[in-house]
Each structure stands twice: as C-alpha cells, then as structure tokens.
Design an enzyme around this catalytic site. Structure first.
Site, PDB file in Angstrom:
ATOM      1  N   GLY A   1      -6.265  -6.656 -13.158  1.00 11.03           N
ATOM      2  CA  GLY A   1      -6.127  -7.276 -11.837  1.00 11.03           C
ATOM      3  C   GLY A   1      -7.038  -8.476 -11.663  1.00 11.03           C
TER       4      GLY A   1
ATOM      5  N   ASP B   1      -4.817   0.360 -17.061  1.00 12.60           N
ATOM      6  CA  ASP B   1      -4.160  -0.199 -15.870  1.00 12.60           C
ATOM      7  C   ASP B   1      -2.686   0.178 -15.930  1.00 12.60           C
TER       8      ASP B   1
ATOM      9  N   SER C   1       0.747  -2.005 -11.891  1.00  8.95           N
ATOM     10  CA  SER C   1       1.512  -1.978 -10.627  1.00  8.95           C
ATOM     11  C   SER C   1       1.268  -3.242  -9.823  1.00  8.95           C
TER      12      SER C   1
ATOM     13  N   PHE D   1     -11.944  -0.374 -10.814  1.00  9.85           N
ATOM     14  CA  PHE D   1     -11.299  -1.331  -9.914  1.00  9.85           C
ATOM     15  C   PHE D   1      -9.950  -0.821  -9.405  1.00  9.85           C
TER      16      PHE D   1
ATOM     17  N   SER E   1     -16.022  -2.058  -0.509  1.00 10.18           N
ATOM     18  CA  SER E   1     -15.642  -3.252   0.245  1.00 10.18           C
ATOM     19  C   SER E   1     -16.468  -3.347   1.513  1.00 10.18           C
TER      20      SER E   1
ATOM     21  N   TYR F   1      -6.443   1.925   4.269  1.00 10.39           N
ATOM     22  CA  TYR F   1      -7.109   1.334   3.097  1.00 10.39           C
ATOM     23  C   TYR F   1      -8.624   1.463   3.226  1.00 10.39           C
TER      24      TYR F   1
ATOM     25  N   LYS G   1     -11.741   3.686   0.992  1.00 12.38           N
ATOM     26  CA  LYS G   1     -13.024   3.208   0.442  1.00 12.38           C
ATOM     27  C   LYS G   1     -14.177   4.042   1.006  1.00 12.38           C
TER      28      LYS G   1
ATOM     29  N   PHE H   1     -17.685  -8.691  -0.434  1.00 13.96           N
ATOM     30  CA  PHE H   1     -17.266  -9.443   0.743  1.00 13.96           C
ATOM     31  C   PHE H   1     -15.921 -10.113   0.369  1.00 13.96           C
TER      32      PHE H   1
ATOM     33  N   ASN I   1      -3.971 -12.794   2.226  1.00 12.75           N
ATOM     34  CA  ASN I   1      -5.335 -13.322   2.318  1.00 12.75           C
ATOM     35  C   ASN I   1      -5.342 -14.836   2.446  1.00 12.75           C
TER      36      ASN I   1
ATOM     37  N   ARG J   1     -15.956 -15.513   7.540  1.00 13.45           N
ATOM     38  CA  ARG J   1     -16.139 -14.529   6.461  1.00 13.45           C
ATOM     39  C   ARG J   1     -17.127 -15.061   5.437  1.00 13.45           C
TER      40      ARG J   1
ATOM     41  N   ASP K   1      -8.219  -7.598  12.888  1.00 15.56           N
ATOM     42  CA  ASP K   1      -9.206  -8.546  12.358  1.00 15.56           C
ATOM     43  C   ASP K   1     -10.507  -8.486  13.147  1.00 15.56           C
TER      44      ASP K   1
HETATM   45  P1  NAD Z   1      -5.758  -6.157  -7.928  1.00 22.41           P
HETATM   46  O1  NAD Z   1      -4.604  -5.507  -7.258  1.00 22.41           O
HETATM   47  O2  NAD Z   1      -5.599  -7.522  -8.450  1.00 22.41           O
HETATM   48  O3  NAD Z   1      -6.279  -5.223  -9.122  1.00 22.41           O
HETATM   49  C1  NAD Z   1      -6.162  -3.823  -9.089  1.00 22.41           C
HETATM   50  C2  NAD Z   1      -5.571  -3.370 -10.432  1.00 22.41           C
HETATM   51  O4  NAD Z   1      -5.454  -1.944 -10.408  1.00 22.41           O
HETATM   52  C3  NAD Z   1      -4.176  -3.935 -10.690  1.00 22.41           C
HETATM   53  O5  NAD Z   1      -4.151  -4.506 -11.988  1.00 22.41           O
HETATM   54  C4  NAD Z   1      -3.261  -2.728 -10.588  1.00 22.41           C
HETATM   55  O6  NAD Z   1      -2.156  -2.827 -11.465  1.00 22.41           O
HETATM   56  C5  NAD Z   1      -4.200  -1.599 -10.959  1.00 22.41           C
HETATM   57  N1  NAD Z   1      -3.843  -0.287 -10.376  1.00 22.41           N
HETATM   58  C6  NAD Z   1      -3.544   0.010  -9.091  1.00 22.41           C
HETATM   59  N2  NAD Z   1      -3.282   1.311  -8.969  1.00 22.41           N
HETATM   60  C7  NAD Z   1      -3.435   1.868 -10.191  1.00 22.41           C
HETATM   61  C8  NAD Z   1      -3.295   3.182 -10.714  1.00 22.41           C
HETATM   62  N3  NAD Z   1      -2.920   4.200  -9.946  1.00 22.41           N
HETATM   63  N4  NAD Z   1      -3.545   3.397 -12.020  1.00 22.41           N
HETATM   64  C9  NAD Z   1      -3.908   2.370 -12.834  1.00 22.41           C
HETATM   65  N5  NAD Z   1      -4.041   1.099 -12.398  1.00 22.41           N
HETATM   66  C10 NAD Z   1      -3.813   0.841 -11.096  1.00 22.41           C
HETATM   67  O7  NAD Z   1      -6.984  -6.083  -6.899  1.00 22.41           O
HETATM   68  P2  NAD Z   1      -8.411  -6.802  -6.953  1.00 22.41           P
HETATM   69  O8  NAD Z   1      -8.441  -7.825  -5.882  1.00 22.41           O
HETATM   70  O9  NAD Z   1      -8.747  -7.153  -8.344  1.00 22.41           O
HETATM   71  O10 NAD Z   1      -9.316  -5.592  -6.439  1.00 22.41           O
HETATM   72  C11 NAD Z   1      -9.953  -4.703  -7.342  1.00 22.41           C
HETATM   73  C12 NAD Z   1     -10.672  -3.636  -6.525  1.00 22.41           C
HETATM   74  O11 NAD Z   1     -11.579  -4.268  -5.610  1.00 22.41           O
HETATM   75  C13 NAD Z   1      -9.737  -2.780  -5.667  1.00 22.41           C
HETATM   76  O12 NAD Z   1     -10.197  -1.457  -5.686  1.00 22.41           O
HETATM   77  C14 NAD Z   1      -9.896  -3.371  -4.276  1.00 22.41           C
HETATM   78  O13 NAD Z   1      -9.647  -2.424  -3.273  1.00 22.41           O
HETATM   79  C15 NAD Z   1     -11.353  -3.804  -4.289  1.00 22.41           C
HETATM   80  N6  NAD Z   1     -11.666  -4.894  -3.343  1.00 22.41           N
HETATM   81  C16 NAD Z   1     -10.937  -6.055  -3.396  1.00 22.41           C
HETATM   82  C17 NAD Z   1     -11.216  -7.066  -2.475  1.00 22.41           C
HETATM   83  C18 NAD Z   1     -10.407  -8.341  -2.477  1.00 22.41           C
HETATM   84  O14 NAD Z   1     -10.428  -9.070  -1.466  1.00 22.41           O
HETATM   85  N7  NAD Z   1      -9.716  -8.698  -3.545  1.00 22.41           N
HETATM   86  C19 NAD Z   1     -12.230  -6.910  -1.507  1.00 22.41           C
HETATM   87  C20 NAD Z   1     -12.960  -5.730  -1.506  1.00 22.41           C
HETATM   88  C21 NAD Z   1     -12.663  -4.710  -2.437  1.00 22.41           C
HETATM   89  N1  UFG Z   2      -6.487 -15.742   7.958  1.00 23.90           N
HETATM   90  C1  UFG Z   2      -5.665 -16.659   8.602  1.00 23.90           C
HETATM   91  N2  UFG Z   2      -4.417 -16.862   8.095  1.00 23.90           N
HETATM   92  C2  UFG Z   2      -3.947 -16.211   6.996  1.00 23.90           C
HETATM   93  C3  UFG Z   2      -4.789 -15.280   6.346  1.00 23.90           C
HETATM   94  C4  UFG Z   2      -6.052 -15.064   6.859  1.00 23.90           C
HETATM   95  O1  UFG Z   2      -6.059 -17.246   9.593  1.00 23.90           O
HETATM   96  O2  UFG Z   2      -2.794 -16.429   6.615  1.00 23.90           O
HETATM   97  C5  UFG Z   2      -7.857 -15.535   8.470  1.00 23.90           C
HETATM   98  C6  UFG Z   2      -8.103 -14.119   8.951  1.00 23.90           C
HETATM   99  O3  UFG Z   2      -7.728 -13.982  10.304  1.00 23.90           O
HETATM  100  C7  UFG Z   2      -9.615 -13.988   8.724  1.00 23.90           C
HETATM  101  C8  UFG Z   2      -9.872 -14.837   7.472  1.00 23.90           C
HETATM  102  O4  UFG Z   2      -8.759 -15.721   7.393  1.00 23.90           O
HETATM  103  O5  UFG Z   2     -10.314 -14.575   9.788  1.00 23.90           O
HETATM  104  C9  UFG Z   2      -9.951 -14.016   6.194  1.00 23.90           C
HETATM  105  O6  UFG Z   2      -8.807 -13.196   6.092  1.00 23.90           O
HETATM  106  P1  UFG Z   2      -8.409 -12.454   4.717  1.00 23.90           P
HETATM  107  O7  UFG Z   2      -7.119 -11.740   4.964  1.00 23.90           O
HETATM  108  O8  UFG Z   2      -8.454 -13.412   3.589  1.00 23.90           O
HETATM  109  O9  UFG Z   2      -9.617 -11.436   4.489  1.00 23.90           O
HETATM  110  P2  UFG Z   2     -10.154 -10.228   5.387  1.00 23.90           P
HETATM  111  O10 UFG Z   2     -11.578 -10.535   5.716  1.00 23.90           O
HETATM  112  O11 UFG Z   2      -9.236  -9.923   6.499  1.00 23.90           O
HETATM  113  O12 UFG Z   2     -10.077  -8.999   4.375  1.00 23.90           O
HETATM  114  C10 UFG Z   2     -10.467  -9.100   2.988  1.00 23.90           C
HETATM  115  C11 UFG Z   2      -9.632  -8.123   2.168  1.00 23.90           C
HETATM  116  C12 UFG Z   2      -9.998  -6.709   2.512  1.00 23.90           C
HETATM  117  C13 UFG Z   2     -11.478  -6.532   2.343  1.00 23.90           C
HETATM  118  C14 UFG Z   2     -12.264  -7.535   3.152  1.00 23.90           C
HETATM  119  C15 UFG Z   2     -13.724  -7.415   2.759  1.00 23.90           C
HETATM  120  O13 UFG Z   2      -8.241  -8.331   2.387  1.00 23.90           O
HETATM  121  O14 UFG Z   2      -9.330  -5.824   1.647  1.00 23.90           O
HETATM  122  O15 UFG Z   2     -11.831  -8.860   2.848  1.00 23.90           O
HETATM  123  O16 UFG Z   2     -14.532  -8.216   3.545  1.00 23.90           O
HETATM  124  F1  UFG Z   2     -11.806  -5.279   2.739  1.00 23.90           F
END
Ligand code: NAD
Ligand code: UFG
Length: 333
Positions: free
Chosen positions: A10, A31, A34, A78, A122, A146, A150, A175, A196, A228, A291
């Site tokens: 991922g 992985d 998915s 992850f 997160s 979600y 966590k 973050f 996002n 953020r 939000d």
């Molecule tokens: P991502 O979806 O790109 O990566 C997650 C990976 O896990 C994917 O490759 C997916 O195929 C795999 N996966 C999902 N379910 C699975 C399962 N049951 N078995 C095996 N593989 C599985 O997401 P990411 O952005 O790289 O996030 C990684 C981790 O960080 C996640 O746990 C997410 O919740 C956490 N996180 C992400 C963010 C963000 O903004 N990206 C913020 C805070 C926390």
């Molecule tokens: N936003 C917009 N337009 C968009 C998307 C986002 O205005 O199309 C704004 C949101 O309202 C927010 C900011 O941009 O003010 C950031 O939004 P994101 O959706 O990018 O991120 P979030 O802070 O809502 O959430 C993300 C991840 C969560 C994680 C969190 C951790 O999606 O999974 O950061 O801080 F938990």
C-alpha cells in the site's frame, strides 16, 4: 534482520519497504492486494535494486501468516481498511478486517515467538481535539467505525503488553501523510473518487477532475478552512525505521508522527498551485459531516524516544506529490 510487513504493497507500506531495503533490512511483504497493485513490487525493485519477498495473503489467514513470518524478527502492521465514510456503510467488514485481522496476526506472531510490533494507528483516535497541539496523553475517542477499529486495536495491544512484558509495541499515530517518493515511481493511487485532500487536488491538477470541493470555510481557523498536520510519506516511513531501531527499549508506547505544523485547505491548495504552476479551480461547499476544525501534533515524544522528527516541508510534499501524479496520471493502472 528480516521484517514482516502486512499491507506492504500500500501507500505508506511501499514507502517504508523502500527505506527498509535501503537501510539493509530484508523485507517480507504480506498483502491481499485489496487496495494495491502488484506493480508496486517492480517499482520498489527499480528504486532499491533489491527484490522484496512478496506473499499474497489475507491477515485473517492465520496459518498462512504464521508460516510466512518464519525467520522474521519484527512485524510492521499496515494492513487494514481505511476509508472513513465507507466504514459507516460496511462496519462489519471494517471490524472483521482490521480487528479480527490483528488478532490473527498476534496469534501468528506468538506461534513464531515474535514480540516486536509496530502498528499503524492514527490521529483519528484523538477525536475532536480538546486542546492543541495534540500530545499522546490527550483523551481518546472515535466518531466512526474506522476510528473505533484503531482505538480498539490500541486497547487490545495495551492489554497484550500488560499480560506479557516480553512484547515491545509502538503505536504510531500518523497525522496526514501526503507526497510520494522523489523518484515518482511509487505514490498514492486511490481507487475511484479520492476522499482525501491531496489526491483530489492532484487529480484536478492533472485534468482528471474539474474542481476541488472545499468542505467548509466557516471554521475558526486562519482562513475558515480545515487545518491539518500534513507529513511527507517518506518522513513517515523513516519514523518506522526509527521505531524498529528503538523497539527493544519500548514497552507499549503511543507515539505521534506529525510535523507539529498545521496548514489550511487553501494554504495547501496555494502551495500545490505554485508547484505545478496551474490554477486549481475550487468551490466552497458546506462542512463534511464528521470533520474536525483543526488538528496538529505535539511531536516531542517521537524526538525523545525515537530521535525522529520530520524533515520535509509543505513545498516538498506538494512537489513530490505532483511529480508522482504527473508521471502516473492513472496511478498504477
Ligand atoms: P493502503 O490502503 O494504501 O494500504 C493498506 C494495504 O493493506 C493495502 O495494500 C491493502 O491491499 C492491504 N490490506 C488491506 N486489508 C488487508 C487484509 N485483510 N489482508 C492483507 N492485506 C490487506 O493504506 P495506507 O494509506 O498505506 O495506510 C496504511 C495503514 O496506515 C492503514 O492501517 C491505515 O489505516 C493507517 N493510516 C493511514 C492514514 C492515511 O491517511 N493514509 C492515516 C492514519 C493511519
Ligand atoms: N478536504 C476538502 N476537500 C476534499 C477533501 C478534503 O476540503 O475533497 C478537507 C477536509 O475537510 C479537511 C482536510 O481537507 O479539512 C483534510 O481532509 P482529508 O480527508 O485529506 O484528511 P482527514 O484529516 O479528514 O483524515 C485523514 C485520513 C484519516 C486519518 C486522519 C488522521 O483520511 O483516515 O487523516 O489525521 F485518520
């Protein structure tokens, strides 16, 4: 040293694999693909000159995981589903994938006597901030399934540690990760319409979407739009290396990975426009349900315990994000 990486294909996992391989670790990626693409493996190989071992499997397949992690000394976990909105529509899938999957992982680790774990938590576990910056002692809450996965997993891991002090567990509270590897070979490749901010802005810039919806301009922030703590994904990846290096000195510790700086939606938009030298059309819309107004990290604990702090600024994040998006307009497709 060999590290077992669930979800390593991922967005954050692939960047962490690159940094691990570059630092001399062996990696075993597990992985189910998915939410990722098998092409990531080839890209990691081009960047690092090394081939990671990949096993396609689900974290709920305890037997396959237990045999796959033989010989590993630590796990970075992850794998999980991560879309906030979707989690309210299909909560059972989220609880099963994230929580049941983590329980399977813990049992597989015990079978192999592996007690070192770095978990992707997160900043969402802080809920609506009572004060800023957010330190790790801020009360925890969640407003959607979600976020609850966590929160519950963190609680489970604290219980596991309390029951057996052989465990070393880092709960890394990310973050907002954005940006991409500077090569432009790996980056974020969301399915469908991005939820996002940065993937959405990038897709407008590259011409795939018409305009950005800015969710609310009536927050109590610098310009009314949400604030953020955006962190470069490579900085985040380095935080995992530091967690591994220091894991033996940790019990079960929650640690923020953020920069400590907050940027509003419009500030990010302007920084991105400067990078790509284009106007990004946007419309102000009403607030998105669930939000929060503002969020940024107190990043002192990471500095003290892991000797880690973020090094890249918002312009680096935008330019690396744009480099990835412009070279790969359709992600890995
Ligand atoms: P991502 O979806 O790109 O990566 C997650 C990976 O896990 C994917 O490759 C997916 O195929 C795999 N996966 C999902 N379910 C699975 C399962 N049951 N078995 C095996 N593989 C599985 O997401 P990411 O952005 O790289 O996030 C990684 C981790 O960080 C996640 O746990 C997410 O919740 C956490 N996180 C992400 C963010 C963000 O903004 N990206 C913020 C805070 C926390
Ligand atoms: N936003 C917009 N337009 C968009 C998307 C986002 O205005 O199309 C704004 C949101 O309202 C927010 C900011 O941009 O003010 C950031 O939004 P994101 O959706 O990018 O991120 P979030 O802070 O809502 O959430 C993300 C991840 C969560 C994680 C969190 C951790 O999606 O999974 O950061 O801080 F938990």
């Amino acid at each position: 040293m060999k590290i077992f990486i669930t979800g390593g294909m991922g967005y954050i996992g692939s960047h962490t694999c690159v940094e691990l391989l570059n630092s001399g670790y062996e990696v075993m990626i597990y992985d189910n693909l998915s939410n990722s693409n098998v092409k990531v493996l080839e890209r990691i190989k081009v960047i690092t000159g090394k081939e990671p071992v990949f096993i396609q499997g689900d974290i709920r397949d305890e037997e396959l995981m237990a045999t796959s992690m033989d010989g590993c000394s630590a796990v970075i976990h992850f794998a999980g589903l991560k879309a906030v909105g979707e989690s309210s529509q299909i909560p059972i899938e989220y609880y099963d994938n994230n929580i049941n999957g983590t329980l399977c992982l813990l049992r597989a680790m015990k079978k192999n006597s592996i007690y070192n774990l770095v978990f992707s938590s997160s900043a969402t576990v802080y809920g609506d901030p009572l004060y800023l910056p957010l330190d790790e002692n801020h009360p925890l809450s969640a407003t959607n399934p979600y976020g609850r996965t966590k929160l519950f997993i963190e609680e489970i891991l604290r219980d596991v540690y309390t029951s057996d002090k052989n465990w070393h567990i880092a709960l890394l509270r990310y973050f907002n990760p954005i940006g991409a590897h500077s090569s432009g070979l790996i980056g974020e490749s969301p399915n469908g319409i991005p939820n996002n901010l940065l993937p959405y802005i990038s897709q407008v810039a590259v011409g795939k979407r018409e305009s950005l919806s800015v969710w609310g301009d009536d927050y109590d922030t610098v310009d009314g739009t949400g604030v953020r703590d955006y962190i470069h994904v490579v900085d985040l990846a380095m935080g995992h290396l530091k967690a591994l290096e220091n894991i033996a000195s940790l019990g079960c510790e929650a640690i923020n990975l953020g920069t400590g700086n907050g940027y509003s939606v419009l500030e990010v938009l302007r920084a991105f426009e400067k990078t790509c030298n284009k106007n990004i059309p946007y419309k102000i819309e009403s607030r998105r349900v669930g939000d929060i107004s503002s969020c940024h990290a107190n990043a002192k604990k990471a500095k003290e315990l892991l000797e880690w702090s973020a090094t890249k600024n918002i312009n680096d994040m935008c330019s690396d994000g744009w480099n990835w998006q412009s070279k790969n307009p359709n992600g890995y497709e």
